[in-house]
Design an enzyme around this catalytic site. Structure first.
Site: not given
Lengths: 1033, 259
Positions: B183, B186, B211-212, B241
């Site tokens: 996380d 990116k 994540d993401n 989120e």
């Protein structure tokens, strides 16, 4: 195993481990040679070798025999009756070569099983647990000891020691440290088999190679059941080679087998098997039939048959090619198919619709082009001969400017493209072509043809739909019919998969909510609010268009030159923009409503439809205003014209009275405004701007966006492809509506601008290619791939409505407004349709016109209309009753189905009960005579005919055990307990209800050997098997 | 000069954009405008403000309370892109299924996800949490300790991930990673994944959760995962989120080893 039996020195025992591959090869060869020797021996000594072969083991031997052709052939010399078989085996050897290593390693006994253990360990394939391997080894050892004990041969003892040593070495070599591979477990299964065998054999066992051979074969059978299949084929193979050698009895059998296979192929679809099994058995059966069909005939007949088969195949191939050719001939078919495979049938349906539209427009174009434009251009008066065919003096300077031509002014306005150019001369050219009549009839014909086509298509589609409510088996429908089999692209398939799952979720939620229905007031409120917003939007857009059109009239009165390009093209721009962006707004608003997507789509379509229609009608109303203005202007011009003419006459008369009255150049003559041309021009401009907007949005909205997303994605701070801009989806509904409204405009304007169908054909042609390209290149498959079949008629209905609505204003103008006095084919007439009366009066004999006037009097017309209405009503009601009858039938079918289901359930229950009872019986029998059950379990070949209940039990029992367990164990368990395997038996019972356990066994006794997939063998088969059985016991 | 009518005709487009992308506007407002405003007003960083809030509102030693307070602050007061409660549940489930003994977390940020993972770990498991930023790391450390996890359970490594991963075996004595949670930046997803593959720390069955991956998104990472064939992978779709309307996803990879 056979080295064990023969106690031959093992050359591999002393080989270093480093030369493993060599070792393996030599081992294989060695085993093979031994194998063959054994076989030969056995055949030399035992009186009935073919029986063993019948016990579905011959193939194994052969496949193991591999390269040793000579051995086989020598054996062949020995055995006359076996000859055919061997040849077949020889032939099959090539095919088997691939499988051979596996087979040799797995089948011929311990030495090779160890060999495989080594190789497997090296390959590091699926490894079982350490314990399993250990157990396997132990089992082998145990079994070896047992064998030793029973046979008591010293040489063999030595051999076994050798084996032991080698085995240990092999185990040490395993890198996994004792991860026993599957093969070894197989070996263990064999050993278990053999244990049983030896127990059995202990009772009554003649010594000698033949017996060894037999046992070996049995073991192999048990470990590799599928071999039986091959063996059977092989047997057939022999027979194919030399059908003459076959006895008629055998031939008969073969024939039956082929018939059975054929039957199997036909009935395969309904068999309750797994797909894999179906496929394999289908392939096998087809091969079998293909192979032996030719062998059935004799001599000449056979050749003829083969020829027939060949020709049949050729013919099939030709037909397939021809079909392909035919598809290739359909325009854009391949393109559409490709799109269909990528985007699902809904997107493809748009393109099919587009193609259909193209076809219709082509015909309209043919009509107008062939019957109106070309005759006028060829035979009518040339340009410049009349005022209506000449550019007026004031416009002459700019008549060739591109900007003017682009607006269809200047020379374009004074050409065959528009109404005003046509002369009211009754006949033109040497053909005496009735131009005005043709013009009128073509106008009527286009509309009539369109109506006909649309209604016919609708009727055809309605037939396909069938009646009835489909809400009955909602989930079943979803399960069995939601897949789109035309999808060929993985991403689309993923999307389709996702959409099916979401639709399931939604359907379940719907079911729940339909029971709950909480907060209905909020939903209602939201829906009302959404509709209110949409209505506001519609009203706003309507008003905007009206405002813009009025403003443009003001501009036109002022003179277009004094205004900017924006202001001149305001109407088209605003209409295009609204048509483009309002649907997006509707889409956003419709999220409020929380409808099911299909219903939401219909609402969306309806709203867009209303928007387009509103815009179009606002436009038409504004046009009507303009027409009225022009007509007032025309009146003024008419008066001026007479004044001007009078002045001209006055001027010219004194000079010479005999001179022709007019010598003024046509460009200088004053003329009326010609409202028809104006209407035509407006429509053409609208079409052009609409087309341009479509293409430009395509290029910017799709292509540019896709390019940006694709190439900026590497250097952007978020994922452009998955996130915000992403690739655009193909908007089916919007595109279809665009197409429909475009067509509506064509229908409306075609009367005043004969060039419109031509323009539309061009537009559709270009957009076909452009959109195909754009879809394939820059669109992502829709997230909600839905099927199109249902909405197809919806589109058609919309098209019909649009057709009706667009012909209304056209008819209104034709009927109620008098044509301009100095332009167009109907100039000088009071109404446009007067041309019919004129033709009737002058071109037809007087009796015809008389008759026509009689026919057309209201006294006759009214009854006729009444009759038509009655007929329509009658047809309507009959179709309704048919529909109801259909529904009734459907219901009947359903109830019948349900009853059948109940019956089947009962039957199944009964069968299960019987089974349950019968199972108690075989338990005793199996305990009393274990060898029998072993035989049933072991010697059963897997035949796709499916009656091998025992095989089913075998399989399931071995499968039912944990993966860590091995086949042998399952088999042993099965054999040991006989019929006690409850699940397995139930399984077989489920497959073949009504067959009590003893029955399958008897079948398995019948079936082995000869014919694969032959569930019910003829009587002669029995004696063989039973004899072999007797031999065994 | 564009006439007003044409401008009016563009109004639907504008409205559509505003309505369709309202969540992004909200996100922009909360994540950027509010943050800048508070930064100027208080002079503290966003993470420090979050820590102050948690210190005053949460029960020390109770991870659940700390997580709840965090969620409250992130959804009601300001915005910090933690994993959030919804995706956190997926994380919890995966952890309870996997029962990992060695966990690596890349990008601790303020320690929300660290607490979340540590809470779900079995006894004797150890979590290595990597954070690049010194200031965030101090906050994260405080929050982790506040939640009651000691050095044996959670070890915070303050270093960029691309420096840490090659040293994991040598300096931290790791043999195998059972679970990796990503996380952080990116852009680093793919290089870090490749570094993990190269380090040999991933064994068969090791799970990597990123994540993401949809928003803000890690396209290169996903492409690599799809292409390399080393993993069994799936994407858990969820929303971003603390903001409902933006779709996001977590990629779950299970290392299969070289075939």
């Amino acid at each position: 195993m056979d080295d064990g039996l023969l106690a031959l020195p093992d050359p591999n025992a002393t080989q270093p481990a480093a030369q493993q591959h060599l070792l393996k090869l030599s081992l294989v060869c060695f085993v093979l040679s031994e194998y063959n020797e054994v076989w030969r021996d056995s055949r030399g000594q035992s009186p009935s070798p073919p029986r063993f072969l019948d016990q579905s083991s011959g193939c194994v031997c052969v496949s193991a025999a591999g390269d040793l052709e000579e051995v086989l052939e020598s054996a062949e010399r020995h055995e006359e009756e076996e000859r055919g078989k061997e040849k077949g085996q020889e032939r099959r050897r090539d095919k088997k070569r691939k499988r051979k290593p596996q087979r040799t390693t797995s089948q011929p006994g311990e030495a090779t099983s160890e060999e495989t253990a080594e190789s497997e360990a090296r390959r590091g394939r699926r490894k079982r647990g350490r314990e399993g391997g250990g157990r396997g080894r132990e089992g082998e050892r145990q079994e070896d000891e047992e064998e030793q004990g029973q046979r008591g041969k010293g040489a063999k003892n030595k051999k076994n020691f050798n084996n032991e040593r080698r085995r240990k070495r092999a185990q040490g070599e395993q890198e996994g440290g004792g991860d026993a591979p599957r093969r070894q477990t197989h070996g263990r299964g064999q050993s278990d088999e053999r244990k049983e065998e030896t127990k059995r054999g202990g009772v009554k066992r003649p010594t000698g190679p033949a017996e060894k051979k037999k046992r070996k074969k049995e073991v192999e059978n048990s470990s590799q059941q599928e071999s039986s299949e091959e063996e059977e084929e092989e047997e057939g193979g022999e027979e194919e080679v030399k059908p003459e050698t076959l006895s008629p009895e055998e031939l008969e059998k073969l024939k039956e087998a082929v018939d059975d296979r054929k039957k199997l192929i036909h009935t395969l679809r309904g068999k309750p098997w797994s797909m894999k099994k179906k496929l394999t058995s289908l392939g096998e059966s087809q091969k079998f039939v293909e192979k032996f069909e030719g062998a059935l005939g004799k001599g000449k007949g056979r050749k003829l048959y083969a020829y027939k088969v060949l020709m049949n195949k050729k013919w099939m191939k030709f037909r397939r090619d021809f079909e392909n050719f035919k598809t290739a001939c359909i325009p854009w078919e391949m393109k559409i198919k490709e799109i269909e495979s990528h985007f699902g049938s809904s997107v493809a349906s748009y393109f099919i619709f587009l193609r259909w539209m193209y076809g219709i427009n082509l015909i309209l174009f043919g009509l107008t082009f062939g019957l109106v434009m070309v005759p006028e251009a060829l035979m009518g008066r040339p340009y410049g001969s009349m005022p209506r065919k000449t550019v007026p003096r004031s416009e002459e300077a700019s008549a060739m400017d591109f900007a003017i031509l682009w607006d269809f002014g200047g020379y374009a306005q004074y050409s065959v493209l528009f109404y005003g150019f046509y002369n009211s001369q009754r006949t033109i050219g040497w053909l005496k072509f009735r131009m005005p009549l043709s013009y009128f009839l073509v106008g009527v014909g286009t509309v009539a043809y369109s109506y006909m086509v649309v209604i016919r298509t609708m009727a055809r589609n309605a037939n396909e739909e069938g009646g009835g409510d489909d809400n009955n088996f909602n989930f079943s429908w979803k399960v069995f019919t939601s897949w789109d089999y035309l999808i060929g692209n993985t991403e689309t398939a993923d999307n389709k998969f996702a959409s099916i799952t979401t639709s399931f979720k939604e359907a379940i939620l719907e079911e729940q909510e339909s029971r709950k229905d909480d907060n209905i007031h909020l939903t209602r409120f939201l829906r009302v609010l959404a509709n209110f917003l949409v209505l506001c939007c519609l009203a706003g857009s309507g008003y905007l268009i009206y405002y813009v059109v009025r403003r443009s009239q003001k501009f036109a009165l002022d003179g277009l030159e004094s205004h900017s390009w924006w202001e001149r093209n305001e109407v088209n721009m605003v209409m295009s923009l609204l048509g483009m962006f309002c649907p997006m707004l509707f889409d956003v608003i419709s999220a409020l409503e929380n409808y099911h997507p299909r219903i939401a789509l219909q609402w969306q379509l309806g709203r867009i439809f209303a928007l387009f229609l509103g815009n179009l009608y606002t436009f038409i109303i504004a046009l009507m205003d303009e027409i009225n203005l022009k007509r007032e202007e025309e009146e003024v011009v008419k008066q001026n014209m007479t004044l001007w003419e009078a002045g001209l006459l006055n001027e010219s008369r004194p000079e010479n009275s005999t001179a022709p009255p007019f010598s003024v150049h046509p460009a200088d003559t004053p003329r009326g405004p010609c409202w028809e041309t104006m209407v035509g021009q407006e429509f053409v401009r609208l079409i052009i701007s609409d087309t341009m907007t479509t293409y430009i949005t395509l290029l910017i909205g799709d292509f540019l966006r896709a390019v940006l997303v694709r190439f900026l994605n590497h250097c952007w701070c978020w994922d452009l492809e998955a996130g915000f801009p992403s690739y655009s989806e193909f908007d089916v509904s919007g595109n279809v509506l665009g197409l429909i409204f475009n067509q509506g405009m064509i229908w409306m304007g075609a009367f005043y601008a004969p060039c419109l169908p031509a323009l539309n054909v061009m537009r559709l042609h270009v957009s076909m290619y452009l959109q195909c390209w754009a879809v394939m290149c820059c669109n992502a498959p829709q997230e909600r791939v839905f099927k199109a079949s249902r909405s197809n008629n919806f589109y058609m209905a919309m098209l019909l409505v649009i057709l009706f609505l667009s012909t209304l204003p056209a008819i209104y103008t034709v009927v109620s407004i008098p044509p301009s006095f100095d332009c167009g084919p109907f100039s000088g007439k009071n109404r446009m349709y007067d041309v019919i009366q004129e033709t009737l009066d002058s071109d037809f004999p007087p009796w015809f016109s008389k008759g026509f006037s009689y026919v057309s009097n209201p006294g006759l017309v009214l009854p006729f209309i009444l009759l038509m209405v009655l007929a329509i009503y009658y047809l309507q009601s009959t179709s309704k009753t048919y529909k109801q009858a259909n529904l009734e039938l459907k219901k009947k079918l359903q109830t019948q189905n349900e009853e059948n289901k109940k019956k089947n359930k009962k039957a199944a229950l009964k069968a299960a009960m019987e089974l349950e009872e019968a199972r108690k019986g075989p338990r005793h029998t199996s305990r009393t005579s274990p060898p029998r059950s072993i035989h049933a379990g072991v010697g059963t070949p897997e035949h796709p005919g499916g009656l091998g209940g025992t095989w089913g039990t075998l399989k399931t029992s071995s499968k039912g055990r944990d993966k860590g367990e091995d086949h042998g164990r399952g088999q042993r368990a099965n054999q040991g307990k006989g019929g006690q395997q409850a699940p397995s038996l139930r399984d077989s019972g489920g497959r073949v209800p009504g067959i009590s356990p003893p029955a399958p066994r008897s079948h398995t006794h019948q079936t082995p050997g000869h014919m694969p997939g032959n569930p019910r063998q003829p009587a002669p088969r029995l004696h063989r098997v039973s004899s072999s059985q007797g031999h065994r016991e | 000069m564009v006439s007003p009518a044409i401008a009016l005709a563009l109004l639907p487009l504008l409205l559509t954009f505003i309505i369709r992308y309202r969540y992004y506007f909200v996100l922009f407002y909360r994540a950027v405008l509010v943050r800048v405003w508070y930064d100027c007003r208080t002079g503290l960083s966003r993470e420090e403000r979050a820590f102050q809030f948690i210190l005053t509102h949460a029960t020390p030693g109770d991870p659940d309370s700390i997580l709840d307070t965090f969620d409250f602050w992130c959804s009601k007061v300001e915005f910090i892109s933690n994993i959030g409660p919804k995706k956190g549940k997926i994380l919890d489930r995966l952890l309870s299924e996997q029962c990992p003994l060695t966990v690596l977390e890349l990008g601790a940020h303020c320690g929300y996800s660290t607490v979340r993972i540590a809470r779900a770990l079995p006894l004797g498991a150890r979590l290595y949490s990597v954070e690049m930023d010194q200031r965030n790391a101090t906050i994260a450390e405080k929050i982790i300790r506040l939640a009651g996890f000691d050095d044996d359970t959670v070890e915070l490594i303050v270093n960029p991930s691309d420096e840490v991963i090659p040293k994991l075996r040598s300096e931290y004595g790791l043999e195998r990673l059972d679970f990796v949670f990503m996380d952080h930046w990116k852009k680093c997803y793919r290089p870090d994944l490749q570094a993990l593959e190269g380090s040999g720390l991933l064994g068969k069955g090791s799970m990597i959760l990123a994540d993401n991956v949809l928003f803000p998104g890690a396209p290169n990472f996903l492409r690599h995962v799809r292409g390399c064939g080393l993993y069994e992978w799936r994407i858990h779709r969820a929303s971003l989120e603390y903001i409902k309307g933006i779709r996001d996803g977590m990629a779950e990879l299970v290392y299969q080893g070289v075939k």
